[in-house]
Design an enzyme around this catalytic site. Structure first.
Site, PDB file in Angstrom:
ATOM      1  N   GLY A 140       1.030  -1.011  -0.250  1.00 50.06           N
ATOM      2  CA  GLY A 140      -0.260   0.083   0.191  1.00 50.06           C
ATOM      3  C   GLY A 140       0.874   1.509  -0.311  1.00 50.06           C
ATOM      4  O   GLY A 140       2.066   1.413  -0.669  1.00 50.06           O
ATOM      5  N   SER A 141       0.371   2.494   0.525  1.00 48.77           N
ATOM      6  CA  SER A 141       0.863   3.563   0.670  1.00 48.77           C
ATOM      7  C   SER A 141       2.251   3.608   0.858  1.00 48.77           C
ATOM      8  O   SER A 141       2.498   4.907   1.021  1.00 48.77           O
ATOM      9  CB  SER A 141       0.154   4.296   1.318  1.00 48.77           C
ATOM     10  OG  SER A 141      -1.221   4.453   0.403  1.00 48.77           O
TER      11      SER A 141
END
Length: 316
Positions: A56-57
């Site tokens: 993810g981020s």
């Protein structure tokens, strides 16, 4: 956090970015080695190094580093986010389809804007993206002195399509281990030098003679000092103004990045209700001494975002 959020598993790693020395590492669920038969075999996995997940981020740090190094962007580059972006036939949305509107590059990092990062990834192009993702050590072993390290999984470059590039740039599609992730971010905190991580500083015999010593080892220089330092300051803004506010630590310049990744379903596609929440932080932002990653797999309850679940743990 593992207990509180009734998670499936969790890991925490603290590394010295200047040397690659692992100062602390923990993995849950755990077991008592004196009575290991009392626990399921799965508890003996070291989640921090044995298991790969889509980050993810937190992976946007790596995308930002390569884009800044290749001069595809600088902190003032302009972006517009209507809340979603079309890549071929697919549509990628920002979290809750939030339209971020006009932003600078620094702001797309602070707000963790998927649309902005998809644009950055597509501007970089496949060749440059893979050059750096390999350069930062993903898809291969870090060589840490612990058994059972996994290599993670990269989308094979010869099969990657534009949609893969778009999702990889925002931290989906590729799977990484916690140790790879913390080591890659430590390279940003270490003026662009990727170190080989190690756990044991030295082995001494009963007479105090040193039998074996691990010395800090530079694997490669992956980005320039300027890129690394500029990115550290942008990541400090992520904690002061952005999604990482819960990691803010009074009296210290804290930098970092939140991550909330969808999980692959056993049947393919992504699960609707299970996420991997993470936060990676380092301090002080202008001369990083410690880099800390906390990853929580499938935290129960709401909010399940990395900024809520993992950032407070890193702050503590």
């Amino acid at each position: 956090v593992f207990k509180e959020r009734k998670a499936k598993s969790a890991a925490a790693i603290v590394i010295d970015p200047k040397t690659g020395e692992i100062l602390a590492i923990a993995s849950r669920p755990t077991f008592d080695p004196n009575n290991y038969d009392d626990y399921p075999a799965s508890n003996r996995r070291n989640f921090a190094i044995n298991d790969a997940f889509e980050p993810g981020s937190t992976m946007k740090i790596v995308t930002a580093a390569m884009a800044m190094e290749e001069k595809v962007v600088d902190e003032n580059s302009k972006f517009f986010c209507p809340g979603y972006i079309k890549v071929g036939k697919e549509t990628i949305g920002c979290s809750n389809r939030t339209a971020h509107g006009n932003q600078t590059f620094a702001e797309i990092v602070e707000k963790s804007c998927n649309v902005g990062f998809v644009q950055v990834g597509l501007d970089l192009g496949m060749d440059r993206y893979y050059k750096y993702v390999n350069g930062f050590g993903f898809g291969k072993l870090t060589g840490i002195d612990l058994p059972g390290e996994a290599a993670g999984i990269l989308v094979p470059e010869n099969r990657a399509k534009q949609i893969d590039l778009a999702t990889m740039a925002m931290g989906q599609a590729n799977a990484v281990t916690s140790i790879q992730l913390v080591n890659a971010v430590a390279a940003v905190a270490n003026e662009g030098k990727l170190m080989k991580p190690y756990l044991v500083r030295q082995v001494i015999d009963n007479e105090g003679k040193i039998l074996k010593k691990n010395e800090p080892q530079v694997v490669r220089k992956i980005i320039s000092e300027k890129t690394a330092n500029d990115l550290c300051l942008i990541l400090e803004g992520e904690v002061t103004n952005g999604t990482g506010k819960n990691a803010y630590l009074e009296g210290y310049r804290m930098a970092g990045k939140t991550g909330t990744a969808q999980k692959i379903a056993p049947t393919g596609g992504y699960m609707a209700n299970e996420f991997v929440a993470s936060f990676i932080g380092f301090a002080p932002a202008d001369n990083p001494r410690l880099v800390c990653l906390v990853v929580v797999d499938a935290p129960k309850g709401y909010p399940y975002y990395g900024g809520w679940v993992a950032a407070p743990v890193v702050r503590e």
